[in-house]
Design a protein around this motif. Structure first.
Motif, PDB file in Angstrom:
ATOM      1  N   ILE A 100       5.114 -23.517  -1.642  1.00 47.21           N
ATOM      2  CA  ILE A 100       5.322 -22.380  -0.743  1.00 47.21           C
ATOM      3  C   ILE A 100       6.795 -22.259  -0.376  1.00 47.21           C
ATOM      4  CG2 ILE A 100       4.741 -21.423   1.519  1.00 47.21           C
ATOM      5  CD1 ILE A 100       2.034 -22.807   1.298  1.00 47.21           C
ATOM      6  N   GLY A 101       7.453 -23.402  -0.171  1.00 46.28           N
ATOM      7  CA  GLY A 101       8.851 -23.395   0.235  1.00 46.28           C
ATOM      8  C   GLY A 101       9.766 -22.791  -0.811  1.00 46.28           C
ATOM      9  N   ILE A 102       9.520 -23.090  -2.085  1.00 43.44           N
ATOM     10  CA  ILE A 102      10.342 -22.519  -3.152  1.00 43.44           C
ATOM     11  C   ILE A 102      10.174 -21.005  -3.191  1.00 43.44           C
ATOM     12  CG2 ILE A 102      10.631 -22.400  -5.656  1.00 43.44           C
ATOM     13  CD1 ILE A 102       9.915 -25.401  -5.717  1.00 43.44           C
ATOM     14  N   ALA A 103       8.913 -20.563  -3.098  1.00 40.30           N
ATOM     15  CA  ALA A 103       8.656 -19.121  -3.081  1.00 40.30           C
ATOM     16  C   ALA A 103       9.289 -18.477  -1.847  1.00 40.30           C
ATOM     17  CB  ALA A 103       7.155 -18.866  -3.106  1.00 40.30           C
ATOM     18  N   LEU A 104       9.184 -19.164  -0.718  1.00 43.68           N
ATOM     19  CA  LEU A 104       9.770 -18.642   0.518  1.00 43.68           C
ATOM     20  C   LEU A 104      11.279 -18.525   0.390  1.00 43.68           C
ATOM     21  CD1 LEU A 104       9.485 -17.880   3.535  1.00 43.68           C
ATOM     22  CD2 LEU A 104       9.688 -20.318   4.048  1.00 43.68           C
ATOM     23  N   TYR A 105      11.911 -19.553  -0.180  1.00 40.16           N
ATOM     24  CA  TYR A 105      13.369 -19.504  -0.344  1.00 40.16           C
ATOM     25  C   TYR A 105      13.785 -18.334  -1.234  1.00 40.16           C
ATOM     26  CZ  TYR A 105      17.922 -20.284  -2.329  1.00 40.16           C
ATOM     27  OH  TYR A 105      19.204 -20.098  -2.763  1.00 40.16           O
ATOM     28  N   THR A 222       9.508 -14.043  11.461  1.00 44.15           N
ATOM     29  CA  THR A 222       9.791 -15.460  11.186  1.00 44.15           C
ATOM     30  C   THR A 222      11.247 -15.708  10.809  1.00 44.15           C
ATOM     31  OG1 THR A 222       9.137 -15.212   8.864  1.00 44.15           O
ATOM     32  CG2 THR A 222       7.422 -15.862  10.430  1.00 44.15           C
ATOM     33  N   ALA A 223      12.066 -14.665  10.809  1.00 39.09           N
ATOM     34  CA  ALA A 223      13.466 -14.838  10.388  1.00 39.09           C
ATOM     35  C   ALA A 223      14.178 -15.875  11.246  1.00 39.09           C
ATOM     36  CB  ALA A 223      14.197 -13.500  10.448  1.00 39.09           C
ATOM     37  N   GLY A 224      13.913 -15.858  12.549  1.00 37.23           N
ATOM     38  CA  GLY A 224      14.599 -16.800  13.437  1.00 37.23           C
ATOM     39  C   GLY A 224      14.123 -18.225  13.306  1.00 37.23           C
ATOM     40  N   VAL A 225      12.938 -18.438  12.707  1.00 38.93           N
ATOM     41  CA  VAL A 225      12.417 -19.802  12.569  1.00 38.93           C
ATOM     42  C   VAL A 225      13.312 -20.629  11.664  1.00 38.93           C
ATOM     43  CG1 VAL A 225      10.394 -21.175  11.912  1.00 38.93           C
ATOM     44  CG2 VAL A 225      10.091 -18.924  12.916  1.00 38.93           C
ATOM     45  N   GLY A 226      13.966 -19.967  10.705  1.00 36.29           N
ATOM     46  CA  GLY A 226      14.833 -20.693   9.782  1.00 36.29           C
ATOM     47  C   GLY A 226      16.017 -21.359  10.447  1.00 36.29           C
ATOM     48  N   LEU A 227      16.325 -20.991  11.697  1.00 32.03           N
ATOM     49  CA  LEU A 227      17.435 -21.619  12.422  1.00 32.03           C
ATOM     50  C   LEU A 227      16.997 -22.889  13.148  1.00 32.03           C
ATOM     51  CD1 LEU A 227      18.980 -18.396  14.014  1.00 32.03           C
ATOM     52  CD2 LEU A 227      19.896 -19.690  12.082  1.00 32.03           C
ATOM     53  N   SER A 228      15.788 -23.378  12.848  1.00 32.93           N
ATOM     54  CA  SER A 228      15.212 -24.487  13.621  1.00 32.93           C
ATOM     55  C   SER A 228      16.125 -25.698  13.700  1.00 32.93           C
ATOM     56  CB  SER A 228      13.866 -24.896  13.013  1.00 32.93           C
ATOM     57  OG  SER A 228      14.030 -25.271  11.646  1.00 32.93           O
ATOM     58  N   VAL A 304      19.278 -17.997   7.072  1.00 33.40           N
ATOM     59  CA  VAL A 304      18.011 -18.723   6.990  1.00 33.40           C
ATOM     60  C   VAL A 304      17.773 -19.320   5.605  1.00 33.40           C
ATOM     61  CG1 VAL A 304      15.505 -18.415   7.043  1.00 33.40           C
ATOM     62  CG2 VAL A 304      16.916 -17.465   8.875  1.00 33.40           C
ATOM     63  N   ALA A 305      17.999 -18.530   4.548  1.00 34.59           N
ATOM     64  CA  ALA A 305      17.673 -18.978   3.190  1.00 34.59           C
ATOM     65  C   ALA A 305      18.370 -20.291   2.813  1.00 34.59           C
ATOM     66  CB  ALA A 305      18.011 -17.876   2.189  1.00 34.59           C
ATOM     67  N   THR A 341      24.348 -22.309   0.625  1.00 39.40           N
ATOM     68  CA  THR A 341      24.802 -20.930   0.845  1.00 39.40           C
ATOM     69  C   THR A 341      25.436 -20.361  -0.411  1.00 39.40           C
ATOM     70  OG1 THR A 341      25.192 -21.426   3.194  1.00 39.40           O
ATOM     71  CG2 THR A 341      26.234 -19.449   2.299  1.00 39.40           C
ATOM     72  N   ILE A 342      26.180 -21.185  -1.143  1.00 44.64           N
ATOM     73  CA  ILE A 342      26.798 -20.729  -2.401  1.00 44.64           C
ATOM     74  C   ILE A 342      25.721 -20.329  -3.408  1.00 44.64           C
ATOM     75  CG2 ILE A 342      28.134 -21.492  -4.399  1.00 44.64           C
ATOM     76  CD1 ILE A 342      29.769 -23.239  -2.455  1.00 44.64           C
ATOM     77  N   VAL A 343      24.687 -21.153  -3.534  1.00 44.80           N
ATOM     78  CA  VAL A 343      23.598 -20.849  -4.458  1.00 44.80           C
ATOM     79  C   VAL A 343      22.896 -19.557  -4.042  1.00 44.80           C
ATOM     80  CG1 VAL A 343      21.368 -21.650  -5.334  1.00 44.80           C
ATOM     81  CG2 VAL A 343      23.241 -23.269  -5.049  1.00 44.80           C
ATOM     82  N   THR A 344      22.643 -19.410  -2.748  1.00 41.75           N
ATOM     83  CA  THR A 344      21.972 -18.213  -2.236  1.00 41.75           C
ATOM     84  C   THR A 344      22.831 -16.977  -2.477  1.00 41.75           C
ATOM     85  OG1 THR A 344      20.892 -19.544  -0.528  1.00 41.75           O
ATOM     86  CG2 THR A 344      20.950 -17.163  -0.191  1.00 41.75           C
TER      87      THR A 344
END
Length: 748
Positions: A100-105, A222-228, A304-305, A341-344
């Motif tokens: 799920i995490g790979i798909a989410l990313y 859920t965008a803000g959840v990535g800043l956990s 987030v990503a 971040t570079i990859v994203t």
């Protein structure tokens, strides 16, 4: 010198130490994004106000349960970096979480490109003006590509801190644009009939098409959840920020629908993408607000990503260790994910350059839906599992989470069945790929807590509601205690046949001795072997070990154990071979008497080298001495036929009765077989007239010497009279099962 104690968990601050505001801003700016400005008027025009409100309701049947599930998970344990991925992987396990995490990313990374492409569309009016002035056709990528490069460069140089400050600015402009829109009047040159708020176009798009277009507008919570990993107190900030953003977004969309329906006609709403400019108090604020919405959403995604990818690398998801280290590496005291971040950024730039991302967008939307459904499913399972470690300070309701999970799945297939199946297939492929490299099977562990709770509840309810004296409810619940588990295969194999489909079984490997740390460790080793053995043979038997000074004391304990199925054990299986010592047979006889005192039926298996032959014939011998056992003997034979090993076998009933009773007993048996719907033909029912001068032992051996299993009855009185000789009779037979029914069993 006084030693300094380490900081407590509450005092430790990771990342930037943000508060609740960045969570709210990242979420609300993604919720109130490009679709709000470009496609919400289209929705009101095609499905009307009532249909639009229904879309908002259905959409929030997914988003609200998801927000509640996130709040629940975030308050149950310390949430670290990785946002949704961390929550899913720590609940479902890293293998499923990785899929799920790979798909989410990928969803989050490509979302950066989507928002930047939308930003290019937002400045189209300026671009077309420039195209008219210069003669050069306008291409949104002229804006999107440099904008993506600038955005990622700023984030790389200044980190999340600058991104969050930028969110404040764009969110303020976004809020101003909505206020000016709300203060506006009717659309210019478009008179509206006030009593037609529920009107729509004459030839509208189907409701589900409109829903599929508009639904992504609600999914940014859920965008803000990535800043956990950058929050000072995730357990507080995530629930508060996510829930507030979800509710504010829902209210804004409801008010927006009413405003659009009251200020413009369906024709204008359906034809003009920027119809909000015609309504707003100051028209240009709408393109500006659209630009800010897309920029803020892109900022949220670019923040987030990389953190999701960094968490994936920290969990060693990639098959190459060096790649994991590259993804997981952070910079500075705030652990800024520079490499991720570079990859994203590279992935986003490539996607923007391609330009046509319609196909990818549909798959990405499905991945988001799978993520939301997974979060809701986690919450549902946790409620049913009732694990002591699940102690969230904020609790949702299991049925709310279940609605979210089911709605996510339903909407996926309603929006696009092909892409729903494709996205699920891709995630299944990722799961098996990760499992192949990492090992382990999280699927086997997902429902462990649920199954434990369900078993506990079922056993209690069965015991409360069942009347064990009701004959029609009888089914075998067998127990066996043996010290020959690893030296004799026939007894355990026969035991699994009895318990395959219709019955339940508890098999206990007996270890002689007294309970001590040493014998307990030994028992755990044996238990591991037992589980592996039964798993390899796909046996539906519960196995365990029992340490006791003697087989007699072990039997005494076992006979008092509750059945694992929630019902009392009603049969016990003993076993021996012709080569066994007299003492071992005496122990079997003694065990039968002990079991009889607890009203448990006795089964004694005598087995040898034949090992049940080719499993083609079962002979049941009935006599006037033990007719009480007949029903149980016939049912046991039928139960054996339920196993694939015996499913081609035939059952023969051979009944020896006095001559004067032959006709009567034949009629009884045929009625029992017919009424009980047993697979025994009339030709396989043999009534043998007999008298005192007949050599019964020779009669049995002549008729059944070729049978793969012979079932014979006995009584407690005859066992006391004959002792072990009763079990040694008919030596010419192959495998023999001696049966004594402690209670009458009726065939219904």
């Amino acid at each position: 010198m006084t030693a300094q104690l380490p900081a407590t968990t509450n005092e430790m601050v990771e990342g930037h130490g943000f508060g609740t505001a960045p969570v709210f801003l990242a979420s609300i700016s993604t919720i109130l994004g490009a679709i709000l400005f470009l496609r919400f008027g289209y929705a009101v025009g095609h499905v009307g106000l009532l249909g639009t409100l229904l879309i908002i309701l259905l959409g929030h049947l997914v988003t609200i349960p998801t927000a509640l599930a996130i709040a629940e998970a975030a308050t149950n344990r310390r949430v670290e970096g990785g946002g949704e991925y961390f929550i899913i992987s720590r609940s479902f396990g890293t293998t499923i979480g990785s899929a799920i995490g790979i798909a989410l990313y990928l969803s989050q990374a490509v979302s950066v490109a989507f928002y930047m492409i939308a930003f290019g569309e937002a400045v189209r009016p300026i671009g077309e003006w420039a195209a008219t002035a210069t003669g050069i056709p306008f291409d949104p990528r002229v804006v999107s590509l440099p904008g993506t490069v600038v955005l990622t460069t700023v984030v790389l140089k200044r980190g999340a801190d600058l991104g969050v400050r930028a969110l404040w600015v764009v969110a303020a402009i976004l809020g101003l644009s909505l206020v000016l829109f709300a203060l506006g009047g009717d659309a210019t040159g478009d008179p509206v009939v006030r009593d037609s708020l529920f009107d729509r176009l004459e030839d509208p798009d189907p409701f589900i098409v409109v829903f599929a277009i508009v639904f992504p507008a609600f999914t940014g919570m859920t965008a803000g959840v990535g800043l956990s990993g950058d929050l000072a107190n995730p357990r507080k900030s995530i629930p508060l920020g996510v829930l507030t953003a979800t509710l504010v977004g829902m209210v804004v969309y409801v008010l927006l629908a009413f405003k659009l329906a009251s200020a413009a006609s369906p024709t204008l709403l359906g034809s003009e993408p920027l119809v909000m400019s015609n309504i707003a108090l100051w028209g240009p604020i709408i393109p500006i607000g659209l630009a800010c919405a897309t920029i803020s959403s892109a900022i949220g995604s670019i923040l987030v990503a990389p953190r999701t990818l960094q968490a994936l690398g920290g969990d060693q998801i990639a098959p190459v260790a060096r790649l994991n280290r590259f993804f997981a590496r952070g910079e500075g005291d705030t652990n800024e994910p520079r490499n991720a971040t570079i990859v994203t950024a590279a992935l986003a730039i490539v996607t923007v350059a391609v330009g046509n991302v319609d196909v990818v967008a549909r798959i990405i939307s499905m991945f988001f839906m799978v993520t939301y459904g997974s979060l809701c499913l986690i919450s549902t399972l946790e409620h049913f599992a009732a694990r002591p470690s699940f102690r969230p300070s904020f609790r949702s309701k299991w049925y709310v989470s279940l609605v979210g999970a089911l709605m996510s799945l339903f909407m996926m297939f309603q929006m696009d069945p092909v892409y729903a199946l494709l996205s699920i297939g891709i995630m299944v492929g990722i799961y098996y790929g990760v499992r192949a490299t990492r090992g382990g099977d999280d699927l086997a562990a997902i429902f462990k807590g649920v199954m434990t709770q369900a078993t506990r509840y079922s056993q209690i309810k069965l015991q409360e509601t069942s009347d064990w004296h009701k004959r029609e409810e009888w089914r075998p619940s067998v127990i066996m205690v043996s010290d020959t588990t690893f030296t004799r295969t026939a007894p355990l194999t026969f035991f699994t046949w009895l318990c395959h489909r219709y019955g339940f079984g508890t098999y206990l490997h007996f270890i002689p001795g007294r309970l001590s740390p040493e014998t307990y460790r030994e028992s755990r080793k044996y238990l591991t072997r037992l589980i592996e053995m039964t798993h390899s043979t796909k046996s539906a038997v519960y196995v365990d070990t029992m340490i006791s000074p003697s087989i007699r004391s072990a039997l005494a304990q076992a006979l008092q154990l509750p059945g694992v199925s929630g019902m009392e054990n009603n049969m016990i299986l003993f076993e021996f071979t012709e080569e066994d010592s007299a003492e071992r047979l005496e122990a079997v006889v003694d065990g039968c008497f002990m079991a009889r005192s607890t009203r448990i039926s006795n089964l004694i298996l005598r087995h040898g080298a034949h090992f049940f032959g080719d499993h083609s014939r079962i002979d049941i011998w009935l006599t006037w001495h033990d007719y009480w056992n007949a029903n149980l003997m016939i049912l046991l034979a039928y139960i054996l036929l339920g196993h694939s090993t015996w499913d081609k076998a035939e059952i023969r009933i051979l009944a020896a009765f006095p001559r004067e009773e032959v006709d009567e007993q034949r009629a009884k048996l045929m009625e029992m077989i017919t009424a009980g719907r047993l697979p025994i033909s009339q030709k396989n029912l043999r009534i043998i007239p007999t008298h005192d001068q007949v050599d019964f032992e020779r009669l049995v051996e002549n008729r059944s010497k070729d049978a793969d299993l012979v079932i014979m009855g006995f009584t407690e009185a005859r066992l006391r009279e004959k002792g072990t000789d009763l079990l040694r009779r008919h030596p010419a037979l192959r495998e023999v099962l001696f049966v004594e029914a402690a209670q009458e069993v009726e065939i219904v």
